[in-house]
Design a protein around this motif. Structure first.
Motif, PDB file in Angstrom:
ATOM      1  N   ASP A  16      29.983  55.910  75.147  1.00  0.00           N
ATOM      2  CA  ASP A  16      28.574  56.114  74.777  1.00  0.00           C
ATOM      3  C   ASP A  16      27.724  54.955  75.301  1.00  0.00           C
ATOM      4  OD1 ASP A  16      29.390  58.344  73.399  1.00  0.00           O
ATOM      5  OD2 ASP A  16      28.948  57.551  71.390  1.00  0.00           O
ATOM      6  N   LEU A  17      26.477  55.286  75.644  1.00  0.00           N
ATOM      7  CA  LEU A  17      25.538  54.274  76.144  1.00  0.00           C
ATOM      8  C   LEU A  17      24.758  53.703  74.965  1.00  0.00           C
ATOM      9  CD1 LEU A  17      24.348  56.548  79.047  1.00  0.00           C
ATOM     10  CD2 LEU A  17      25.976  54.640  79.187  1.00  0.00           C
ATOM     11  N   ILE A  18      24.555  52.393  74.970  1.00  0.00           N
ATOM     12  CA  ILE A  18      23.845  51.740  73.859  1.00  0.00           C
ATOM     13  C   ILE A  18      22.407  51.437  74.298  1.00  0.00           C
ATOM     14  CG2 ILE A  18      23.849  49.798  72.235  1.00  0.00           C
ATOM     15  CD1 ILE A  18      26.827  49.381  72.981  1.00  0.00           C
ATOM     16  N   TYR A  19      21.465  51.839  73.460  1.00  0.00           N
ATOM     17  CA  TYR A  19      20.045  51.590  73.723  1.00  0.00           C
ATOM     18  C   TYR A  19      19.406  50.872  72.544  1.00  0.00           C
ATOM     19  CZ  TYR A  19      20.050  55.196  77.434  1.00  0.00           C
ATOM     20  OH  TYR A  19      20.286  55.924  78.560  1.00  0.00           O
ATOM     21  N   VAL A  20      18.277  50.203  72.798  1.00  0.00           N
ATOM     22  CA  VAL A  20      17.421  49.735  71.703  1.00  0.00           C
ATOM     23  C   VAL A  20      15.979  50.136  71.981  1.00  0.00           C
ATOM     24  CG1 VAL A  20      18.819  47.767  70.933  1.00  0.00           C
ATOM     25  CG2 VAL A  20      17.125  47.440  72.734  1.00  0.00           C
ATOM     26  N   THR A  21      15.227  50.362  70.898  1.00  0.00           N
ATOM     27  CA  THR A  21      13.797  50.643  71.030  1.00  0.00           C
ATOM     28  C   THR A  21      13.036  49.315  71.123  1.00  0.00           C
ATOM     29  OG1 THR A  21      13.485  50.648  68.621  1.00  0.00           O
ATOM     30  CG2 THR A  21      13.934  52.777  69.665  1.00  0.00           C
ATOM     31  N   GLY A  22      11.826  49.373  71.650  1.00  0.00           N
ATOM     32  CA  GLY A  22      10.893  48.233  71.616  1.00  0.00           C
ATOM     33  C   GLY A  22      11.444  46.990  72.273  1.00  0.00           C
ATOM     34  N   ARG A  59      18.890  64.539  67.014  1.00  0.00           N
ATOM     35  CA  ARG A  59      19.540  65.666  67.704  1.00  0.00           C
ATOM     36  C   ARG A  59      20.332  65.229  68.923  1.00  0.00           C
ATOM     37  NH1 ARG A  59      18.657  70.712  66.577  1.00  0.00           N
ATOM     38  NH2 ARG A  59      17.583  70.941  64.593  1.00  0.00           N
ATOM     39  N   ILE A  60      20.256  63.940  69.259  1.00  0.00           N
ATOM     40  CA  ILE A  60      20.853  63.561  70.544  1.00  0.00           C
ATOM     41  C   ILE A  60      21.728  62.312  70.482  1.00  0.00           C
ATOM     42  CG2 ILE A  60      18.890  62.209  71.434  1.00  0.00           C
ATOM     43  CD1 ILE A  60      19.311  63.943  74.041  1.00  0.00           C
ATOM     44  N   ALA A  61      21.397  61.379  69.585  1.00  0.00           N
ATOM     45  CA  ALA A  61      22.184  60.138  69.518  1.00  0.00           C
ATOM     46  C   ALA A  61      23.493  60.417  68.783  1.00  0.00           C
ATOM     47  CB  ALA A  61      21.399  59.051  68.803  1.00  0.00           C
ATOM     48  N   SER A  62      24.533  59.607  69.098  1.00  0.00           N
ATOM     49  CA  SER A  62      25.805  59.778  68.386  1.00  0.00           C
ATOM     50  C   SER A  62      25.880  58.855  67.170  1.00  0.00           C
ATOM     51  CB  SER A  62      26.980  59.504  69.338  1.00  0.00           C
ATOM     52  OG  SER A  62      26.813  58.272  70.000  1.00  0.00           O
ATOM     53  N   ALA A  63      25.124  57.740  67.190  1.00  0.00           N
ATOM     54  CA  ALA A  63      25.110  56.810  66.059  1.00  0.00           C
ATOM     55  C   ALA A  63      23.831  55.989  66.138  1.00  0.00           C
ATOM     56  CB  ALA A  63      26.321  55.882  66.105  1.00  0.00           C
ATOM     57  N   VAL A  69      24.152  56.955  72.819  1.00  0.00           N
ATOM     58  CA  VAL A  69      23.958  58.298  73.384  1.00  0.00           C
ATOM     59  C   VAL A  69      25.217  58.637  74.194  1.00  0.00           C
ATOM     60  CG1 VAL A  69      22.574  59.684  75.001  1.00  0.00           C
ATOM     61  CG2 VAL A  69      21.443  57.992  73.524  1.00  0.00           C
ATOM     62  N   PRO A  70      25.832  59.790  73.952  1.00  0.00           N
ATOM     63  CA  PRO A  70      27.000  60.183  74.767  1.00  0.00           C
ATOM     64  C   PRO A  70      26.595  60.220  76.242  1.00  0.00           C
ATOM     65  CG  PRO A  70      26.723  61.670  72.893  1.00  0.00           C
ATOM     66  CD  PRO A  70      25.501  60.806  72.937  1.00  0.00           C
ATOM     67  N   ASP A  71      27.486  59.757  77.135  1.00  0.00           N
ATOM     68  CA  ASP A  71      27.054  59.636  78.541  1.00  0.00           C
ATOM     69  C   ASP A  71      26.712  60.993  79.151  1.00  0.00           C
ATOM     70  OD1 ASP A  71      29.668  60.429  78.680  1.00  0.00           O
ATOM     71  OD2 ASP A  71      30.219  59.089  80.340  1.00  0.00           O
ATOM     72  N   ASN A  72      27.318  62.077  78.635  1.00  0.00           N
ATOM     73  CA  ASN A  72      26.965  63.396  79.205  1.00  0.00           C
ATOM     74  C   ASN A  72      25.614  63.910  78.703  1.00  0.00           C
ATOM     75  OD1 ASN A  72      27.578  64.118  76.621  1.00  0.00           O
ATOM     76  ND2 ASN A  72      29.239  65.545  77.134  1.00  0.00           N
ATOM     77  N   ARG A  73      24.951  63.134  77.825  1.00  0.00           N
ATOM     78  CA  ARG A  73      23.615  63.538  77.374  1.00  0.00           C
ATOM     79  C   ARG A  73      22.548  62.529  77.809  1.00  0.00           C
ATOM     80  NH1 ARG A  73      23.447  66.227  71.595  1.00  0.00           N
ATOM     81  NH2 ARG A  73      21.689  67.219  72.635  1.00  0.00           N
TER      82      ARG A  73
END
Ligand code: ADP
Ligand code: MG
Length: 321
Positions: free
Chosen positions: A153-159, A203-207, A269-273
């Protein structure tokens, strides 16, 4: 003339900043009575701010009103919940009407923005302490947990990260250029809960988790609960110009990597999404940056731009000796 706790409540707390149709009974009876939409579940969270611990003696009451609500809405956002109702427990040293009106002004402005109704609480005398409990709705099939990140899974942060931490350092005497002071102070005093983003992510993030104690500490909760690990690239951590200047001058990544109070969301986010997620970004309402990847190997590994492993320090722990 204020004669009692009841006058105080009736005049200054009870008039609703926002009225919701799903509140059958609000402030004024022994309990609130509420409708939960069919097919939804209730998400509930509570946070307390204590004078001298979470905020300085003499902090602006408008800011406290905003922040006590914001930190609770941030918890709902991290679950992908839609905020609905809040309760408020206020312990105050005296019936200071001016303080209370200003506190409620900050609280009510944010409540109105998020269409949240204050539906009850408690008012007592004692050292200043503020507790808010927030209630929101989640779709039982689509809400966000900390325990469901998967390797790859890809890790993101907001802001951006580290602004509130920099404001705290500035309060403690660190020199920060004048041009940055107002914006970093605002990040510390009036954090923006990422409610709309959390709802989209449901609807899209895994965690997901909200960043209250700092990325290092909060991401650790995700990887432990998910029984995995992570790699983070510090040069991808999104920073304001103020924080970027600090990092450049000191070589110290601890502000964006581990300082607290940002109330951004960290999510996977799962990499396929990934493509589907990135298509949301133009209307997401704030920036969201990729910072690393979930891995099978436990622990969090931090790499700088040269590919060297670094230690970013730890988030604030109230109980560390
Ligand atoms: P009780 O004695 O039955 O607990 P209270 O006298 O404490 O009731 O409160 C009266 C009403 O005012 C209740 O509906 C309560 O939820 C509400 N209330 C009291 N304090 C607050 C507060 N700080 N914020 C919101 N509602 C409050
Ligand atoms: Mg009571």
């Amino acid at each position: 003339m204020i004669n009692s706790e009841f006058d105080l409540i009736n005049q200054f707390i009870a008039p609703p900043a926002f009225k919701r149709a799903d509140v059958s009974v609000g402030i004024g009876d022994d309990c609130a009575v509420l409708d939960i939409p069919a097919g939804m579940q209730l998400a509930v969270s509570m946070d307390t701010l204590v004078e001298g611990r979470h905020f300085a003696v003499g902090a602006a009451p408008e800011d406290l009103g905003h922040k006590t609500l914001a930190v609770n809405l941030s918890d709902l956002a991290a679950m992908g919940a839609s905020p609905a109702w809040v309760t408020l427990s206020l312990t105050m040293p005296s019936s200071d009407i001016d303080w209370l009106c200003r506190f409620m002004a900050g609280f009510s402005l944010l409540a109105k923005q998020h269409e949240v109704q204050l539906i009850g609480g408690d008012t007592t005398k004692g050292p200043l302490s503020i507790t808010v409990q927030a209630h929101g709705f989640v779709d039982p099939q689509h809400y966000l947990r900390r325990n469901s990140a998967k390797p790859g899974d890809l890790i993101y942060v907001t802001g951006t990260l580290g602004d509130a931490g920099l404001a705290l350092l500035a309060q403690q005497g660190l020199f920060v250029e004048q041009q940055y002071l107002a914006s970093i102070r605002k990040r510390l005093d009036r954090p923006t809960p990422r409610v709309e983003q959390g709802k989209q992510l449901a609807r899209i993030a895994s965690a997901a988790i909200d960043l209250s104690d700092g990325l290092a500490s909060d991401l650790q909760h995700v990887v432990l609960a998910s029984n995995c690990g992570a790699t983070i690239h510090v040069d991808n951590l999104p920073c304001s110009e103020a924080v970027r200047t600090y990092v450049k001058e000191t070589g110290d990544w601890s502000l964006p990597a581990s300082s607290g109070d940002d109330y951004e969301l960290c999510f996977t986010v799962p990499d396929n999404r990934q493509a589907e997620f990135e298509a949301l970004l133009p209307d997401f309402g704030c920036q969201a940056n990729w910072i690393g990847t979930i891995e099978r190997q436990s622990g969090i590994r931090w790499f700088d731009a040269h590919g060297d492993v670094i230690d970013p320090g730890c988030g604030y722990d109230h109980f560390r000796q």
